[in-house]
Write an enzyme that holds these catalytic residues in place. Structure first.
Site, PDB file in Angstrom:
ATOM      1  N   HIS A 158       0.817  -1.221   0.000  1.00  0.00           N
ATOM      2  CA  HIS A 158       0.000   0.000   0.000  1.00  0.00           C
ATOM      3  C   HIS A 158       0.855   1.278   0.000  1.00  0.00           C
ATOM      4  O   HIS A 158       0.311   2.379   0.015  1.00  0.00           O
ATOM      5  CB  HIS A 158      -0.942   0.022   1.208  1.00  0.00           C
ATOM      6  N   ASP A 193      -2.716 -10.570  -2.464  1.00  0.00           N
ATOM      7  CA  ASP A 193      -3.235 -10.126  -1.164  1.00  0.00           C
ATOM      8  C   ASP A 193      -4.748  -9.850  -1.289  1.00  0.00           C
ATOM      9  O   ASP A 193      -5.243  -9.533  -2.362  1.00  0.00           O
ATOM     10  CB  ASP A 193      -2.496  -8.849  -0.756  1.00  0.00           C
ATOM     11  N   HIS A 195      -6.252  -7.315  -0.327  1.00  0.00           N
ATOM     12  CA  HIS A 195      -6.454  -5.913  -0.682  1.00  0.00           C
ATOM     13  C   HIS A 195      -5.689  -5.562  -1.964  1.00  0.00           C
ATOM     14  O   HIS A 195      -4.607  -6.099  -2.209  1.00  0.00           O
ATOM     15  CB  HIS A 195      -5.956  -5.006   0.451  1.00  0.00           C
ATOM     16  N   ASP A 282      -4.232 -12.804   3.602  1.00  0.00           N
ATOM     17  CA  ASP A 282      -5.475 -12.340   4.217  1.00  0.00           C
ATOM     18  C   ASP A 282      -6.714 -12.614   3.364  1.00  0.00           C
ATOM     19  O   ASP A 282      -7.831 -12.279   3.774  1.00  0.00           O
ATOM     20  CB  ASP A 282      -5.391 -10.855   4.612  1.00  0.00           C
TER      21      ASP A 282
END
Ligand SMILES: [Zn+2]
Length: 343
Positions: A158, A193, A195, A282
């Site tokens: 990120h 991931d 996200h 995740d």
């Protein structure tokens, strides 16, 4: 497979976190390291300490303004009377085209996307060692290893060239890809991931030499909200070199593997000489973020499928939060990857 990790990466211990406006404990806990180390060892990895690679490989991806901020902001923050124990932004520019703020509070808002990445006195060194683990894994692959695993914590995907966000400070996957570029004309980054890898996308958005592909929960009602949509394809010379594959919330193994096939199709057409896997765990059905429902055997199949690309591969740890199966999911991925055959 060789794995890289330095003890200093555990010192960053963020406390603050806001989720939908509510204060909660920060889920990016140092304990993740213990689970991931156990998972890597169970997969047969030997854990090695990376060398100190200096600022060079990090500065190849991040702006000097931002790196100077990361290194010094905590000391500056402490001099503000009544300031919080950790650096947390409370104002952001609506557009970033204006002047660069001189104050610590202004710069925190300029360089931090959200409240999930508080900076303490340990953050800079932990993030640097995390990046050096990624550099060391890239070096191992350039020296001839078919694959290497970097236990990067804090995570990185990120983080933009000059913005921290979502538990991330230095973009380890981007650093690994840029390091691989010393030998490889074209490098692909595959982000699995939960996200969207918005920072990684941002770093390479206008570049045709690094293909960025991300599978993730649809950001329409999920972090990082502003990025990760299917119509983001790159810009300028990078147009067509970014592929986002958003998945409906609660999608499981079958949907994930199906999207992975679309990712491989694009990666094959790019003909990269090396691959970086931004390995978030995740997407797991039992992860506290609860966005997707990939199973432990599913991670094994994902690892096996990625190995089928037959590319020299740097596996960079991204997300994956505390749950009983966190280590097992890493073991499953790495074991599946090692058993996978070139297709
Ligand atoms: Zn994540």
């Amino acid at each position: 497979m060789k794995a890289f990790y330095a003890e200093e990466q555990k010192r960053h211990d963020p406390k603050a976190f806001l989720s939908s406006g509510a204060q909660k404990p920060n889920p990016e806990k140092p304990e993740r390291v213990e689970r991931l180390l156990a998972g890597a060892e169970a997969a047969g990895c030997t854990i090695e300490r990376p060398r100190d690679h200096g600022l060079g490989p990090v500065a190849a991806v991040h702006t000097p303004e931002y790196l100077d901020f990361l290194e010094h902001i905590f000391a500056r923050w402490q001099r503000i009377e009544g300031a919080s124990a950790e650096v947390i932004p409370n104002i952001h520019p609506i557009a970033r085209g204006g002047s660069y703020p001189a104050s610590a509070v202004g710069q925190a808002g300029y360089h931090m996307a959200d409240t999930a990445c508080p900076i303490s006195g340990e953050t800079w060194r932990s993030a640097l060692w995390s990046a050096w683990s990624a550099v060391e894994a890239a070096d191992a692959v350039m020296a001839g290893a078919p694959a290497a695993y970097a236990l990067c914590r804090p995570p990185g995907h990120h983080a933009f060239a000059d913005v921290a966000g979502g538990f991330c400070f230095i973009n380890n996957s981007a650093v690994a890809a840029q390091t691989l570029r010393k030998q490889a004309a074209r490098v692909a980054i595959l982000d699995v991931d939960l996200h969207h890898g918005n920072g990684t996308q941002g770093v390479f958005y206008a570049r045709p030499d690094v293909l960025t592909v991300s599978l993730h929960a649809d950001p329409v009602r999920f972090y990082p909200f502003f990025w990760g949509h299917a119509d983001e394809r790159g810009e300028g010379p990078g147009l067509g070199y970014n592929l986002n594959l958003p998945l409906a919330r609660k999608s499981g193994d079958a949907a994930f593997l199906e999207a992975l096939d679309m990712a491989f199709q694009r990666i094959r057409a790019f003909a990269p000489e090396a691959l970086v896997v931004a390995l978030g765990l995740d997407a797991f059905e039992g992860d506290p973020f609860g966005g997707l429902t990939v199973t432990t055997p599913g991670f094994s199949r994902i690892g096996e499928a990625i190995a089928g690309c037959g590319l020299p591969t740097v596996i960079v740890q991204e997300g994956g939060y505390l749950c009983d199966e966190l280590g097992d999911n890493l073991t499953a991925f790495l074991t599946g990857f090692s058993g996978g055959k070139k297709r």
